[in-house]
Design a protein around this motif. Structure first.
Motif, PDB file in Angstrom:
ATOM      1  N   LEU A 194      -4.570   9.556  -1.674  1.00  0.00           N
ATOM      2  CA  LEU A 194      -5.208   8.268  -1.930  1.00  0.00           C
ATOM      3  C   LEU A 194      -4.290   7.134  -1.503  1.00  0.00           C
ATOM      4  O   LEU A 194      -3.097   7.136  -1.816  1.00  0.00           O
ATOM      5  CB  LEU A 194      -5.532   8.111  -3.422  1.00  0.00           C
ATOM      6  CG  LEU A 194      -6.386   9.192  -4.082  1.00  0.00           C
ATOM      7  CD1 LEU A 194      -6.477   8.936  -5.581  1.00  0.00           C
ATOM      8  CD2 LEU A 194      -7.773   9.232  -3.464  1.00  0.00           C
ATOM      9  N   TRP A 195      -4.864   6.155  -0.785  1.00  0.00           N
ATOM     10  CA  TRP A 195      -4.161   4.902  -0.554  1.00  0.00           C
ATOM     11  C   TRP A 195      -4.358   4.038  -1.790  1.00  0.00           C
ATOM     12  O   TRP A 195      -5.489   3.799  -2.209  1.00  0.00           O
ATOM     13  CB  TRP A 195      -4.724   4.180   0.667  1.00  0.00           C
ATOM     14  CG  TRP A 195      -4.381   4.796   1.981  1.00  0.00           C
ATOM     15  CD1 TRP A 195      -5.188   5.556   2.769  1.00  0.00           C
ATOM     16  CD2 TRP A 195      -3.145   4.692   2.681  1.00  0.00           C
ATOM     17  NE1 TRP A 195      -4.533   5.941   3.914  1.00  0.00           N
ATOM     18  CE2 TRP A 195      -3.276   5.422   3.888  1.00  0.00           C
ATOM     19  CE3 TRP A 195      -1.933   4.061   2.407  1.00  0.00           C
ATOM     20  CZ2 TRP A 195      -2.243   5.532   4.811  1.00  0.00           C
ATOM     21  CZ3 TRP A 195      -0.906   4.162   3.335  1.00  0.00           C
ATOM     22  CH2 TRP A 195      -1.065   4.889   4.515  1.00  0.00           C
ATOM     23  N   ILE A 244       0.846  -1.191   0.000  1.00  0.00           N
ATOM     24  CA  ILE A 244       0.000   0.000   0.000  1.00  0.00           C
ATOM     25  C   ILE A 244       0.882   1.243   0.000  1.00  0.00           C
ATOM     26  O   ILE A 244       1.877   1.315   0.716  1.00  0.00           O
ATOM     27  CB  ILE A 244      -0.906   0.010   1.242  1.00  0.00           C
ATOM     28  CG1 ILE A 244      -1.893  -1.155   1.190  1.00  0.00           C
ATOM     29  CG2 ILE A 244      -1.651   1.325   1.356  1.00  0.00           C
ATOM     30  CD1 ILE A 244      -2.865  -1.073   0.065  1.00  0.00           C
ATOM     31  N   HIS A 245       0.521   2.217  -0.798  1.00  0.00           N
ATOM     32  CA  HIS A 245       1.297   3.452  -0.814  1.00  0.00           C
ATOM     33  C   HIS A 245       0.370   4.639  -1.045  1.00  0.00           C
ATOM     34  O   HIS A 245      -0.715   4.502  -1.613  1.00  0.00           O
ATOM     35  CB  HIS A 245       2.377   3.410  -1.903  1.00  0.00           C
ATOM     36  CG  HIS A 245       1.847   3.134  -3.279  1.00  0.00           C
ATOM     37  ND1 HIS A 245       1.508   1.868  -3.710  1.00  0.00           N
ATOM     38  CD2 HIS A 245       1.581   3.967  -4.322  1.00  0.00           C
ATOM     39  CE1 HIS A 245       1.072   1.917  -4.952  1.00  0.00           C
ATOM     40  NE2 HIS A 245       1.096   3.181  -5.349  1.00  0.00           N
ATOM     41  N   LEU A 246       0.807   5.786  -0.568  1.00  0.00           N
ATOM     42  CA  LEU A 246       0.026   7.009  -0.710  1.00  0.00           C
ATOM     43  C   LEU A 246       0.353   7.704  -2.026  1.00  0.00           C
ATOM     44  O   LEU A 246       1.518   7.792  -2.422  1.00  0.00           O
ATOM     45  CB  LEU A 246       0.315   7.963   0.451  1.00  0.00           C
ATOM     46  CG  LEU A 246      -0.572   7.866   1.697  1.00  0.00           C
ATOM     47  CD1 LEU A 246      -0.075   8.831   2.753  1.00  0.00           C
ATOM     48  CD2 LEU A 246      -2.030   8.140   1.373  1.00  0.00           C
ATOM     49  N   ALA A 282      -7.943   8.909   1.492  1.00  0.00           N
ATOM     50  CA  ALA A 282      -7.468   9.193   2.843  1.00  0.00           C
ATOM     51  C   ALA A 282      -7.780  10.628   3.254  1.00  0.00           C
ATOM     52  O   ALA A 282      -8.045  10.911   4.420  1.00  0.00           O
ATOM     53  CB  ALA A 282      -5.964   8.944   2.936  1.00  0.00           C
ATOM     54  N   LYS A 283      -7.744  11.540   2.272  1.00  0.00           N
ATOM     55  CA  LYS A 283      -8.007  12.951   2.558  1.00  0.00           C
ATOM     56  C   LYS A 283      -8.461  13.633   1.279  1.00  0.00           C
ATOM     57  O   LYS A 283      -7.951  13.342   0.199  1.00  0.00           O
ATOM     58  CB  LYS A 283      -6.742  13.627   3.094  1.00  0.00           C
ATOM     59  CG  LYS A 283      -6.917  15.095   3.470  1.00  0.00           C
ATOM     60  CD  LYS A 283      -5.620  15.689   3.986  1.00  0.00           C
ATOM     61  CE  LYS A 283      -4.576  15.764   2.896  1.00  0.00           C
ATOM     62  NZ  LYS A 283      -3.339  16.455   3.330  1.00  0.00           N
ATOM     63  N   GLY A 284      -9.429  14.529   1.405  1.00  0.00           N
ATOM     64  CA  GLY A 284      -9.908  15.266   0.246  1.00  0.00           C
ATOM     65  C   GLY A 284     -11.085  14.588  -0.429  1.00  0.00           C
ATOM     66  O   GLY A 284     -11.742  13.712   0.148  1.00  0.00           O
ATOM     67  N   SER A 285     -11.358  14.977  -1.664  1.00  0.00           N
ATOM     68  CA  SER A 285     -12.483  14.421  -2.412  1.00  0.00           C
ATOM     69  C   SER A 285     -12.115  14.306  -3.886  1.00  0.00           C
ATOM     70  O   SER A 285     -11.238  15.013  -4.384  1.00  0.00           O
ATOM     71  CB  SER A 285     -13.738  15.291  -2.250  1.00  0.00           C
ATOM     72  OG  SER A 285     -13.498  16.607  -2.721  1.00  0.00           O
ATOM     73  N   LEU A 343     -16.795  11.679  -4.503  1.00  0.00           N
ATOM     74  CA  LEU A 343     -16.425  10.725  -3.467  1.00  0.00           C
ATOM     75  C   LEU A 343     -15.576  11.428  -2.424  1.00  0.00           C
ATOM     76  O   LEU A 343     -14.718  12.249  -2.758  1.00  0.00           O
ATOM     77  CB  LEU A 343     -15.651   9.554  -4.071  1.00  0.00           C
ATOM     78  CG  LEU A 343     -16.371   8.759  -5.166  1.00  0.00           C
ATOM     79  CD1 LEU A 343     -15.460   7.670  -5.717  1.00  0.00           C
ATOM     80  CD2 LEU A 343     -17.661   8.154  -4.637  1.00  0.00           C
ATOM     81  N   ASP A 344     -15.814  11.087  -1.159  1.00  0.00           N
ATOM     82  CA  ASP A 344     -15.135  11.761  -0.058  1.00  0.00           C
ATOM     83  C   ASP A 344     -14.271  10.782   0.734  1.00  0.00           C
ATOM     84  O   ASP A 344     -14.096   9.624   0.344  1.00  0.00           O
ATOM     85  CB  ASP A 344     -16.167  12.429   0.859  1.00  0.00           C
ATOM     86  CG  ASP A 344     -16.981  13.483   0.130  1.00  0.00           C
ATOM     87  OD1 ASP A 344     -16.364  14.356  -0.508  1.00  0.00           O
ATOM     88  OD2 ASP A 344     -18.229  13.423   0.196  1.00  0.00           O
ATOM     89  N   LYS A 345     -13.775  11.252   1.860  1.00  0.00           N
ATOM     90  CA  LYS A 345     -12.877  10.479   2.709  1.00  0.00           C
ATOM     91  C   LYS A 345     -13.473   9.118   3.050  1.00  0.00           C
ATOM     92  O   LYS A 345     -14.647   9.005   3.379  1.00  0.00           O
ATOM     93  CB  LYS A 345     -12.596  11.262   3.992  1.00  0.00           C
ATOM     94  CG  LYS A 345     -11.546  10.630   4.894  1.00  0.00           C
ATOM     95  CD  LYS A 345     -11.267  11.520   6.099  1.00  0.00           C
ATOM     96  CE  LYS A 345     -10.210  10.910   7.004  1.00  0.00           C
ATOM     97  NZ  LYS A 345      -9.923  11.762   8.184  1.00  0.00           N
ATOM     98  N   HIS A 346     -12.636   8.083   2.939  1.00  0.00           N
ATOM     99  CA  HIS A 346     -12.952   6.684   3.233  1.00  0.00           C
ATOM    100  C   HIS A 346     -13.733   5.988   2.123  1.00  0.00           C
ATOM    101  O   HIS A 346     -13.995   4.790   2.232  1.00  0.00           O
ATOM    102  CB  HIS A 346     -13.708   6.525   4.559  1.00  0.00           C
ATOM    103  CG  HIS A 346     -12.947   7.006   5.751  1.00  0.00           C
ATOM    104  ND1 HIS A 346     -11.620   6.713   5.957  1.00  0.00           N
ATOM    105  CD2 HIS A 346     -13.326   7.779   6.801  1.00  0.00           C
ATOM    106  CE1 HIS A 346     -11.220   7.271   7.079  1.00  0.00           C
ATOM    107  NE2 HIS A 346     -12.216   7.923   7.615  1.00  0.00           N
ATOM    108  N   ASP A 347     -14.124   6.710   1.064  1.00  0.00           N
ATOM    109  CA  ASP A 347     -14.763   6.042  -0.072  1.00  0.00           C
ATOM    110  C   ASP A 347     -13.704   5.295  -0.877  1.00  0.00           C
ATOM    111  O   ASP A 347     -12.534   5.686  -0.915  1.00  0.00           O
ATOM    112  CB  ASP A 347     -15.462   7.058  -0.979  1.00  0.00           C
ATOM    113  CG  ASP A 347     -16.792   7.529  -0.408  1.00  0.00           C
ATOM    114  OD1 ASP A 347     -17.397   6.762   0.354  1.00  0.00           O
ATOM    115  OD2 ASP A 347     -17.210   8.661  -0.721  1.00  0.00           O
ATOM    116  N   ASP A 348     -14.131   4.206  -1.528  1.00  0.00           N
ATOM    117  CA  ASP A 348     -13.225   3.508  -2.435  1.00  0.00           C
ATOM    118  C   ASP A 348     -13.410   4.061  -3.838  1.00  0.00           C
ATOM    119  O   ASP A 348     -14.461   4.585  -4.191  1.00  0.00           O
ATOM    120  CB  ASP A 348     -13.485   2.001  -2.411  1.00  0.00           C
ATOM    121  CG  ASP A 348     -14.921   1.658  -2.773  1.00  0.00           C
ATOM    122  OD1 ASP A 348     -15.236   1.616  -3.973  1.00  0.00           O
ATOM    123  OD2 ASP A 348     -15.734   1.440  -1.849  1.00  0.00           O
TER     124      ASP A 348
END
Length: 283
Positions: free
Chosen positions: A215-216, A143-145, A168-171, A186-191
């Motif tokens: 994004l992760w 996994i990478h950012l 992870a952050k943003g939209s 799509l917002d934080k925690h959405d896939d």
């Protein structure tokens, strides 16, 4: 200890060989057994305790002889816990920078915790909820950012899917392929890109950062390479691929007939022992 042989030298040699054989035996053991992190922790704890007892033989032997072993054990355990607690506090205040190894471990641990939190909050928990710690660590290692500035394109409609993203952050805005305007945000925690990721189809939207976004990214190759060794994950993926959501997606957005989707389920996505054939409707 009585001598095994008459010669002191021979006795010392034999005892030395016996004590030294633990290293090659341990090396050979790894050929057929790969211990988990928990197993390693147990073995290291036992070894550390044995070493501590050997170094303090006079104190330990006398204490045990007097029947005072419980206070001794409590002191050792309490001291160990105190050390771990203080070590974590020092690391949280920057002490992990003292060595390269502790720095890498601390940073990786922080990333692991963050991604596990994101994955637990993600909406696709029906696939990931039963993932074992061992399987999760395999995924977490790759996994990478990825960071994007406002207006940057994450992927374009028609691109092949290489990663599954978690915000992870943003939209992120999904652009309508015809009007080129945002049809969904799509917002934080959405896939992001799950349907293309799991079915092997091209992206059907263009994704653009609505603001600065992190994004992760989970590589597709890592996920599918894990399947042969994770029956739980295989069953979760199979169950989802046969769901109404997956069927409607393939029928509505990629033009597959229902009979073609059924044939794909029955023939294209075949799981043999130790082998996984990836779903690729467009090959």
């Amino acid at each position: 200890m009585p001598l095994i042989y008459d010669s002191t030298i021979v006795t010392a040699l034999v005892l030395g060989l016996i004590s030294a054989c633990s290293l090659p035996l341990g090396t050979l053991t790894t050929l057929f057994w790969k211990p988990s992190d928990r197993d390693i922790a147990v073995l290291m704890s036992f070894g550390g305790g044995a070493l501590l007892a050997a170094l303090t033989l006079d104190l330990v032997a006398g204490t045990v002889a007097k029947g005072d072993f419980p206070p001794l054990a409590a002191g050792c355990i309490g001291g160990g816990l105190l050390f771990i607690g203080l070590n974590n506090i020092v690391n949280d205040f920057g002490g992990f920078l003292r060595k390269a190894s502790t720095t890498m471990y601390h940073l990786r641990k922080q990333e692991y915790r963050k991604f596990r939190q994101i994955l637990s909050l993600a909406k696709r928990t029906d696939v990931f909820c039963d993932l074992s710690d061992t399987d999760f660590k395999v995924l977490a290692k790759t996994i990478h950012l990825q960071n994007y500035k406002k207006g940057e394109i994450v992927f374009t409609k028609g691109d092949l899917c290489d990663n599954l993203y978690f915000i992870a952050k943003g939209s992120v805005s999904l652009l309508d392929p015809i009007d080129k305007v945002a049809s969904k945000t799509l917002d934080k925690h959405d896939d992001l890109g799950w349907l293309a990721f799991i079915t092997g189809t091209p992206y059907r939207f263009t994704a653009r950062a609505s603001e600065g976004v992190s994004l992760w990214a989970l590589p597709k190759a890592t996920f599918f390479n894990l399947l042969p060794d994770s029956p739980t994950l295989v069953h979760a993926v199979q169950r989802w691929l046969r769901s109404k959501e997956a069927t409607d997606y393939l029928h509505t957005h990629h033009g597959l007939s229902f009979s073609a989707i059924i044939r794909w389920h029955d023939h294209e996505y075949i799981l043999w022992p130790g082998e996984v054939c990836l779903p690729q409707p467009f090959q």
